[in-house]
Structures are given as C-alpha cells and as structure tokens.
Motif scaffolding. Structure first.
Motif, mmCIF file in Angstrom:
data_model
loop_
_atom_site.group_PDB
_atom_site.id
_atom_site.type_symbol
_atom_site.label_atom_id
_atom_site.label_comp_id
_atom_site.label_asym_id
_atom_site.label_seq_id
_atom_site.Cartn_x
_atom_site.Cartn_y
_atom_site.Cartn_z
ATOM 1 N N THR A 1 5.007 6.269 -8.371
ATOM 2 C CA THR A 1 3.758 5.740 -8.882
ATOM 3 C C THR A 1 2.610 6.634 -8.425
ATOM 4 O OG1 THR A 1 3.417 4.348 -6.958
ATOM 5 C CG2 THR A 1 4.575 3.359 -8.811
ATOM 6 N N ASN B 1 1.612 5.855 -4.906
ATOM 7 C CA ASN B 1 2.552 6.427 -3.948
ATOM 8 C C ASN B 1 2.174 7.871 -3.616
ATOM 9 O OD1 ASN B 1 4.854 7.751 -2.869
ATOM 10 N ND2 ASN B 1 6.175 6.147 -3.681
ATOM 11 N N GLN B 2 1.820 8.644 -4.664
ATOM 12 C CA GLN B 2 1.548 10.060 -4.449
ATOM 13 C C GLN B 2 0.209 10.279 -3.755
ATOM 14 O OE1 GLN B 2 3.126 12.645 -7.685
ATOM 15 N NE2 GLN B 2 3.653 10.707 -8.642
ATOM 16 N N GLU C 1 0.858 9.448 -0.198
ATOM 17 C CA GLU C 1 1.605 10.518 0.472
ATOM 18 C C GLU C 1 0.644 11.564 1.012
ATOM 19 O OE1 GLU C 1 4.425 12.386 -2.122
ATOM 20 O OE2 GLU C 1 4.926 13.940 -0.682
ATOM 21 N N SER C 2 -0.304 11.940 0.154
ATOM 22 C CA SER C 2 -1.287 12.934 0.549
ATOM 23 C C SER C 2 -2.166 12.420 1.695
ATOM 24 C CB SER C 2 -2.114 13.290 -0.677
ATOM 25 O OG SER C 2 -3.173 14.117 -0.343
ATOM 26 N N ILE D 1 -0.138 12.545 5.036
ATOM 27 C CA ILE D 1 0.081 13.857 5.627
ATOM 28 C C ILE D 1 -1.191 14.407 6.228
ATOM 29 C CG2 ILE D 1 0.742 16.227 5.150
ATOM 30 C CD1 ILE D 1 2.161 15.112 2.687
ATOM 31 N N ASN D 2 -2.287 14.289 5.485
ATOM 32 C CA ASN D 2 -3.472 15.012 5.913
ATOM 33 C C ASN D 2 -4.428 14.203 6.757
ATOM 34 O OD1 ASN D 2 -3.082 17.640 4.595
ATOM 35 N ND2 ASN D 2 -2.923 16.331 2.798
ATOM 36 N N GLU E 1 -1.938 -0.666 4.683
ATOM 37 C CA GLU E 1 -2.944 -1.321 3.872
ATOM 38 C C GLU E 1 -4.197 -0.464 3.736
ATOM 39 O OE1 GLU E 1 -5.514 -5.300 3.954
ATOM 40 O OE2 GLU E 1 -3.899 -5.166 5.440
ATOM 41 N N VAL F 1 -3.834 1.957 1.033
ATOM 42 C CA VAL F 1 -4.012 1.345 -0.289
ATOM 43 C C VAL F 1 -5.496 1.241 -0.606
ATOM 44 C CG1 VAL F 1 -3.595 -0.701 -1.681
ATOM 45 C CG2 VAL F 1 -1.858 0.069 -0.067
ATOM 46 N N GLU F 2 -6.268 0.779 0.394
ATOM 47 C CA GLU F 2 -7.718 0.679 0.233
ATOM 48 C C GLU F 2 -8.317 2.032 -0.119
ATOM 49 O OE1 GLU F 2 -10.362 -1.302 0.359
ATOM 50 O OE2 GLU F 2 -8.999 -3.014 0.172
ATOM 51 N N ASP G 1 -10.204 3.404 -3.445
ATOM 52 C CA ASP G 1 -11.537 4.008 -3.436
ATOM 53 C C ASP G 1 -11.542 5.361 -4.139
ATOM 54 O OD1 ASP G 1 -12.548 1.873 -2.113
ATOM 55 O OD2 ASP G 1 -12.509 2.811 -0.125
ATOM 56 N N LYS H 1 -7.153 -0.560 -8.667
ATOM 57 C CA LYS H 1 -6.113 -1.179 -7.851
ATOM 58 C C LYS H 1 -4.811 -1.372 -8.623
ATOM 59 C CE LYS H 1 -3.978 -2.947 -4.629
ATOM 60 N NZ LYS H 1 -2.859 -2.594 -5.470
ATOM 61 N N ASP I 1 -0.219 1.148 -9.049
ATOM 62 C CA ASP I 1 1.197 0.813 -9.181
ATOM 63 C C ASP I 1 1.813 1.319 -10.473
ATOM 64 O OD1 ASP I 1 1.499 -0.353 -6.772
ATOM 65 O OD2 ASP I 1 0.990 -2.374 -7.463
ATOM 66 N N MET J 1 -5.840 12.802 -5.850
ATOM 67 C CA MET J 1 -4.791 13.149 -4.902
ATOM 68 C C MET J 1 -5.244 14.294 -4.009
ATOM 69 S SD MET J 1 -0.852 13.611 -5.959
ATOM 70 C CE MET J 1 -0.723 15.298 -6.488
ATOM 71 N N CYS K 1 -7.078 14.590 0.682
ATOM 72 C CA CYS K 1 -6.990 15.421 1.886
ATOM 73 C C CYS K 1 -8.375 15.731 2.421
ATOM 74 C CB CYS K 1 -6.297 16.732 1.619
ATOM 75 S SG CYS K 1 -5.222 16.767 0.230
#
Ligand code: SF4
Lengths: 516, 360
Positions: free
Chosen positions: B122, B125-126, B129-130, B133-134, B140, B143-144, B148, B159, B163, B181, B185
């Motif tokens: 999704t 998710n990506q 992920e970023s 890592i950074n 939670e 997700v917030e 944003d 929001k 998903d 995405m 970072c």
C-alpha cells in the motif's frame, strides 16, 4: 468548521488503524466463529495424526541439522561436538516420547474406528472384526473414501478461512494476491494440479490409515503378531503370521501365484492394488512410499528454491562480479552428472549416520537440492534482473533502504511466483529421480524395507506383460499422475501471475532440466 | 518543520548546497567506453531550482544517478570527479555512508510514477517504510505523519488513501505520493528526474506548482531534469543545457530564453511547440544525439550544427562568458563574438590545454 470535522474524521479513522486483528475480530466475531469452530473440530478429530507427522518431521530435522553441525564442529573441537550430540539425544528422546504419546491417542478415521481386517467364521460366513461386519473391501473403501473426503474438505476449509479473513477482517479492500487467487480458481488445469497435490499430501499424512494393513504389520515386522483367518482346508479359524501369509500370497506372474488388484488372498485379506512379488500389500506399500517421497522431495525442492532465491537476488542486485561467480558455480554444479554424484555420495556415506536419517532420504534431499538449485536459479534470475531495474528499487535505494531489506521486501515478492512455477515443475524431476534410484536399488535410494515407489516398479519389471502387470504399472501411473499434477499446478500459477503470458516453452524446459 | 533553522544568515543565498565539479561517469562495455557524463561542472544554491535540459541520451539522468551514488557496474565515476553536498565529498563515501546521505539529505523523484511505487504494497506502507528508515518514526506516529505528508502533497482524503494500492491512484496522484515518500526523509535537496513527463499537461502543471510550494515551505533545493524547455521555463531559476554528456550552455532562466547563445540551445527553444513553430519535440534539429564514445577533442554538436565550420571538428569548445551582466557561459567556438575566427579558435585551444594540464 471543515477543519474540525476533517480532523475528527481523521482521528476516527486513525483509531481504526490501531486495531489489531484481535480487536477487529472482537468487534465482529460471528464470521470468525462460523469458520473457526468447524476448523477446530476438523483438526481435533485427526489431531494425533497431525501431531505425529509434525513430531516425525521435527525428529528428522533435529537429527539432520545437529548431525551436520556435529560433523562441522567436530573438525574444530571434539568437546563441543559431544555437547551437540548430547543435546541431540535429549531432544530426540523428548520428541520420540511425545510422538509415542500422540500415537496412542484415538483419531476419527483410524483402522480402530473403521476396521477392515477380519476373518470369516465359516465358508461364506459373516465377517468377524470388520466394521459393522462388512466385507473387508467395503470397510476399507469406506474408510479410504472418508479420509479423502475429509482431507479435501479440510483443505477447502483452510482456504475458506482466508476468504473469511479477506471479506471481514482485512483492512485493504484489495491486494494483488486477490487477483492471483481469482485467476487460479478459474484455471481448470491448475485446479486439477491442486487436487492431485492434495490427494498425494493426503496419502503422505494419512498413509497408515489409508492402507488395508499397516507398513509395520505387513512389511516391517511381519513375524511379531499372528492374525486370524478362516482356513478352508480345515474349515476352522486358524492363526498365521502375516509374513507366512505373505509368502503364500505372492504375485509372481503366473495364474496360480498372483493376487491382482481388488482381490482377496487366501487369508481373507483384501488387496486394492494386489500384492508385490513377496506377497506384501502393494497399496500399503505405496502409501508408505508416498510419505517418504513427499518429505524428501519437499525438503529437496525447498532447499533448492531457497538457495536459488537468495542467489538470484544477489545476482540481480549486485550483478557484475557477484553474478559471474554464481554463474560459474552454477555451471560447475550442473556439469556434475547427478546420477554419478548420487552413487558416489551414497557409497561414501553408506555406513555413516547421515545415511540413516529418514532412511537415507535426508542425504538424497541434500544432493537433490544441491543439483537442482542451478536450474531454478537460471529460471528465476531473469525475473530478478527485471525487478532490479524497476524504479521502485531505485526509489528504495534513493531513500536509503538497506540492500537486504530491498531484496526481501521489494524483490522477493516478484520472484516468488516464478519460483513456485519452476519449483513445482522441477519437483517432478526430483520425484522421478528418487524413483529411479530406488529402481536401481543396490544401496541407492531409500533403504529397504522402508517402502519406495521405484522399488515396486523394479520388482514388477519381469511381470509387466503377465497377470502380475499391476506391480509395475500402478506405481508407475501414480508417479505419472503426481508429476503431471505438479506440472499442471506450475502452469496454473504461471497463468495466474501473468494471465497474458501464454507460452509454455520455458516451463517445459524447466521440467526437462529438472529431470534426473 | 525545521526548514527555517538551517539557512545560515551569513552565507545567504549564495552558498551552494551542491557543487559538482569535473564529473565524469563512464560505462565500460566490451566494445567501447561510453562517456555518458563527460566532465561537467555546476552548482545548486540553497532554496533554488536548477534545471538540466537536454534530449534523451544527453546524460542528464546519469548525472542525477551519479549524484545519488546509484551508478551500477559497468558504470563508474572517474577519479578526479567531485560531488560536494553540504561541504561533504560524496564520491569518497562508502556504500553505508552513502545510504545515510540518500534519503535524509538528498531525495529523488523518478520519471514514471507508475514504476516508482511497488505495486504489492500500500502507499501508506511505502511512506512509512521511508519514515522508519530515515527518521525512526514507527507505529501510530508514522501513520499520523504519513497522513500529514499525503495532505501536504495535496491528496484529498489522505487517511483512507494510505491503505490503497498504487494502482488505485491516478497518475498525478501517484506522482504526488512518490513526492510524499521522498519528503518523508525530510531532505534538503530533491532531484527530480523528469517527474512530469509521464503525465498529461494539466496534471503536469499541478505537480510543478506543488513542487514550487514545497520548495517555499521547506526551503528545498531542487535539481530538475527534463527534456522539455517549457517545463524548464516554468520551474527553473538557472539552467544547464546538456548535449552528449557535456554542458553546452549555462545561464539564468530569463537570460537563456532571451539570449540563447549556443546553436543547440537555440534549436531547443525554436522547437518548443506552439510559440515559433507547430512542430512537436525536437524535429527541427535533424539527427540524433551521438553516443559519446570518444574523448572530447571536437564539438560533439558539429554534425547537426547549422553554423559549424572547419575548426569545430578539431577543437574542443570551452565555456566562455557570453554576457556582461549575467552569469552566462556557452561552450561554442563562435564565442566570444568580438574576436576573429582564428583568435577564437586559439583561445579555446589554449583554455582546453590549461584544463588538461590542470587535470594531470
Ligand atoms: S562549436 Fe561549432 S559546431 Fe559546435 S556549436 Fe559551436 S559552431 Fe556549432
């Protein structure tokens, strides 16, 4: 005003994200229970069977792995390797105790509940000891049918579980897996493959309950307990060792020495597939062979697929020198004649403990894994290279993702489909290879008296054109069915992943490449 | 956001965040060495957008990847190249060090939004992920933050869309998600490699506006790569025109469009559809960009140049100033205009010799 509403909506939705699967189920438990209660019942009625299989596998894995560790560490420190051996004994002891315990527990579709072994009390008299006094053939057929029906239904119910999850508890409305599943469920040929696979898995798991007699009683120790039978000569019920009964029920290719498929021998024993040249029950033999075949080929293809997956992602991600090194290694492995290697290794390890794990199957699995991975690697390297060029890999690199995570998270999902396709097709080659080894015999393949399909074929090869044709033909047909089924499954998965790509040339290549 | 904090008041606008000097990236194949980027130099200042424009094959994407450290074998950044980011020399970094610069320092947005998001995960998710890592943000809070970010790039109903899978997004929305995405970072510097090429014109304008807004909000520096002069005119502050691995003209954007000097730049501007001609793309320039597989001892544009003369085949043109008021240079033997042809050639030759001596 819109500010506040949007914020509250967001908070509302954000809370949804916190929900664990457990909470989601708690909020709407009905579909879950409608699925879970039958599932529990399904598991419970055959729990000892599953537990027995699990303990048996664990046992073999523990011995195999600790044994390999032992051999490796033994080179460095003998004290440490002694510790490993002690640990091995302890763990195996516990596993065997547990296995023995679950073995004693009752299961629903067992030969105790629906017995088929009995004896007639007089000529044409009623049957004693069989289920409801049925003829052994019907009692056996009833049990076998129930077991297959149970297994198919259980498999369906597991799939149902995923559907329930998808419809009621999953957060995403749609995931790419949905398409693959939908495609596969519209693919008749692929479904045939799944059906065949379930059929043979059932044989592997429920083999001992499926046979009209047991490997233990009929094949491994036929002189430990007598069985009752109606002696037509004396007109009385007599006792005989199964071994002696086997001796007089041989199928030797002549009219008087033959017990064909779907017939009784002189001791009132029913033989669905007839008997072997030594009078043993072929069907029981085949069921015993199914388990070892499935375990060994699963281990072999699993190992090969793991190596192939890791190496292909390394090849694709690092390319250049890494790729070249793997390529050279793979070519080296391919250039070793597999049969010679098998003969060599079997001879070298003939009296070594590792040659005894899984009746020699563990060693075979390792060799098959070792000789099969280059084919899988070649097949999967292309797709892996393709994924490695995708921009999302670059994007992941560009925000600083670790190579290991990129491979696992962003590359693996793409090659796993291809891996499944080629693995299921190569498994056919491994199964044929295993049968070929047992066919050759002479210390190759699964060690006797543990049943192996190839040995049945080899026993019957002198009688293929006589009344005892069943000895070679039926095992041969079973192998053909399984291999065809696996290829069908591979085709199905391939078409499901990529409905557009039709050509089957590559697949055939893989199957041929995997052939021993 | 912390964007206001790092602008050093004494350095002001003139302090470059990225300085590329004498960058050479070559690809080695069995048959030839391709000098995809051949000795280019430019810089990007804080809060500014610098454009690189050129046809496909001119080496602009390789330039971007060289800066990101994403050149894979058989490609190699040649010794003597220098890429300085916030004072740090990037060409000497190890893989692990480069990873920490990517993302947290430099972000990159790629050409095809269809391809920059992994279709099996999704969008949320990506982005998470970023973030993980950074910035080490998880759970939670992630997700917030992801919500944003999606809102910041103008995705409505953010929001819920977290998903969803990339294929459920339209092209423009997907490119916004990719930008989100990269913003996850919190980079200081963003490389955009043809981010609007795959989009249609109205969406393209929206994405450009978004980039301008983000730049203002976050004091981002942007290196914008495109083949489209119209886009460059819209977004860039300063422009580098690239041809066959070399920069042929550098100028502030208004100056470039008002007084293009290099024959190639002129051809590019003439080929903008709608203004002077009705033709699409670069049809007004005949031929294709040559593969730069030989050392630069001549003008690589000579075969297509309407003003080429004999010396163009033998003398490598050097950058000379072509404007009194502006920072405007061009690498063409026609300049400086006030000299005679033989003097010009001589000047370029001596500049070229100085250069090679400096190298060794
Ligand atoms: S150097 Fe010569 S060929 Fe090159 S652009 Fe200038 S005039 Fe044209």
């Amino acid at each position: 005003m819109s500010e506040t509403t949007s914020k509250s909506i967001r908070e509302d939705l954000t809370q949804r994200d916190e929900l664990s699967l457990y909470t989601r189920i708690a909020n709407n438990p009905r579909p879950f229970f409608k699925w879970a209660v039958p599932m529990l019942v399904l598991i419970a009625v055959e729990f000892p069977t599953y537990a027995g299989v699990a303990f048996g596998m664990l046992d073999a894995v523990v011995i195999g792995v600790t044994g390999l560790l032992d051999a490796a560490i033994g080179l460095v420190s003998s004290g440490l390797s002694q510790t490993i051996r002690d640990a091995q004994y302890a763990v195996v002891g516990v596993l065997r105790d547990a296995g023995g315990f679950v073995d004693g527990l009752p299961t629903l579709f067992s030969r105790e509940v629906i017995p088929n072994q009995g004896y007639q009390t007089g000529p044409n008299g009623p049957w004693e000891g069989t289920f409801l006094g049925l003829e052994p053939a019907y009692a056996w057929a009833l049990r076998a049918t129930l077991i297959f029906a149970y297994a198919l239904f259980t498999a369906y119910w597991v799939f149902r579980g995923w559907l329930v999850y998808r419809d009621h508890y999953r957060e995403a409305d749609w995931t790419p897996t949905d398409d693959i599943v939908d495609n596969l469920s519209n693919h008749q040929w692929g479904k045939f493959g799944i059906f065949v696979l379930i059929l043979f898995l059932t044989m592997a798991v429920f083999g001992s309950a499926l046979g009209p007699t047991t490997v233990e009683q009929n094949i491994q120790s036929p002189y430990s307990e007598r069985i009752n039978y109606f002696n037509e000569d004396t007109g009385e019920v007599d006792q005989v060792f199964p071994g002696d009964a086997n001796f007089n029920s041989k199928s030797k290719g002549s009219a008087e020495f033959n017990v064909g498929p779907m017939s009784y021998d002189d001791y009132g024993r029913f033989h669905p597939f007839g008997t072997l040249t030594n009078g043993r029950d072929l069907f029981t033999f085949m069921m015993g062979g199914a388990r070892i075949t499935m375990i060994v080929s699963a281990l072999a293809i699993g190992g090969a697929a793991l190596i192939a997956a890791v190496f292909s992602m390394f090849s694709a991600y690092y390319s250049g020198r890494v790729d070249l090194t793997i390529l050279t290694t793979a070519d080296g492995v391919v250039s070793i004649p597999r049969l010679l290697l098998l003969i060599l290794v079997s001879a070298v390890f003939a009296n070594h403990w590792i040659g005894n794990v899984l009746n020699g199957g563990f060693l075979l699995a390792i060799i098959f894994a070792f000789t099969t991975w280059p084919f899988l690697w070649r097949a999967v390297r292309g797709p892996a290279l393709q994924v490695a060029q995708e921009e999302w890999i670059l994007a992941a690199k560009s925000y600083g993702q670790q190579p290991r995570t990129i491979m696992r998270k962003h590359m693996f999902p793409y090659i796993v489909g291809y891996l499944l396709v080629y693995a299921s097709m190569s498994t056919g080659g491994i199964i044929i290879g295993l049968a070929a080894l047992s066919f050759l015999g002479n210390g190759l393949g699964i060690s006797p008296p543990t049943p192996a399909w190839g040995r049945a074929i080899s026993m019957g090869q002198d009688y293929v054109s006589g009344p005892s044709w069943h000895i070679s033909l039926l095992p041969g047909l079973m192998i053909v069915l399984l291999v065809t089924g696996l290829n069908a499954l591979g085709d199905g998965i391939r078409d499901a992943i990529d409905p557009e790509a039709g050509g089957s040339a590559e697949g055939e290549e893989a199957a041929a490449g995997g052939g021993g | 956001m912390s964007s206001e904090t790092h602008a050093d008041p004494t350095a002001g606008d003139t302090e470059p965040i990225l300085t590329v000097e004498n960058l050479q990236t070559a690809f080695y194949t069995d048959r030839e060495t391709i000098r995809a980027v051949d000795s280019i130099s430019f810089d990007v200042k804080r809060g500014e957008t610098v454009g690189i424009v050129g046809e496909s094959g001119s080496g602009k994407s390789v330039t971007a990847r060289s800066i990101m450290g994403l050149i894979d074998s058989p490609g190699r950044i040649m010794p003597g190249s220098s890429i300085k980011f916030q004072g740090q020399e990037l060409t000497e970094l190890s893989d692990a060090e480069y990873r920490s610069v990517r993302g947290s320092g430099i972000g990159m947005v790629f050409q095809d939004p269809q391809q920059s998001l992994n279709p099996v995960y999704t969008v949320g998710n990506q982005i998470r992920e970023s973030l993980k890592i950074n910035r080490g943000i998880t759970g939670e809070e992630a997700v917030e933050e992801a919500t944003d970010l999606l809102e910041a790039v103008g995705i409505p109903d953010a929001k819920r869309r977290l998903d969803e899978y990339p294929h459920q997004f339209s092209g423009g929305m997907r490119q916004r998600a990719v930008i989100a995405m990269m913003l996850a970072c919190d980079p200081d510097f963003l490389i955009c490699d043809e981010p609007t090429t795959a989009l249609d014109v109205t969406i393209q304008a929206q994405i450009l506006d978004l980039l301008k807004d983000l730049q203002e909000e976050r004091n981002l520096s942007i290196l914008f790569i495109t083949h489209d002069m119209g886009v460059i005119a819209d977004i860039a502050d300063r422009v580098n025109v690239m041809y066959a691995g070399q920069i042929v003209e550098q100028a502030p954007v208004e100056e470039l469009f008002a007084n293009p000097k290099h024959p190639y730049t002129r051809a590019l501007i003439d080929s903008i559809p709608g203004e002077h001609s009705r033709k699409e793309g670069l049809e007004t320039i005949e031929g294709e960009v040559p593969t730069p597989n030989e050392p630069a001892d001549h003008c690589r544009f000579a075969p297509r140049c309407p003003k080429a003369f004999d010396a163009c085949e033998n003398v490598p043109p050097q950058h000379v100033s072509v404007s009194d008021e502006h920072d405007h240079t061009a690498a063409c033997l026609l300049y400086p205009e006030d000299l005679t042809e033989s003097h010009r050639v001589e000047k370029h030759l001596s500049l070229a010799n100085d250069d090679t001596e400096g190298d060794t």
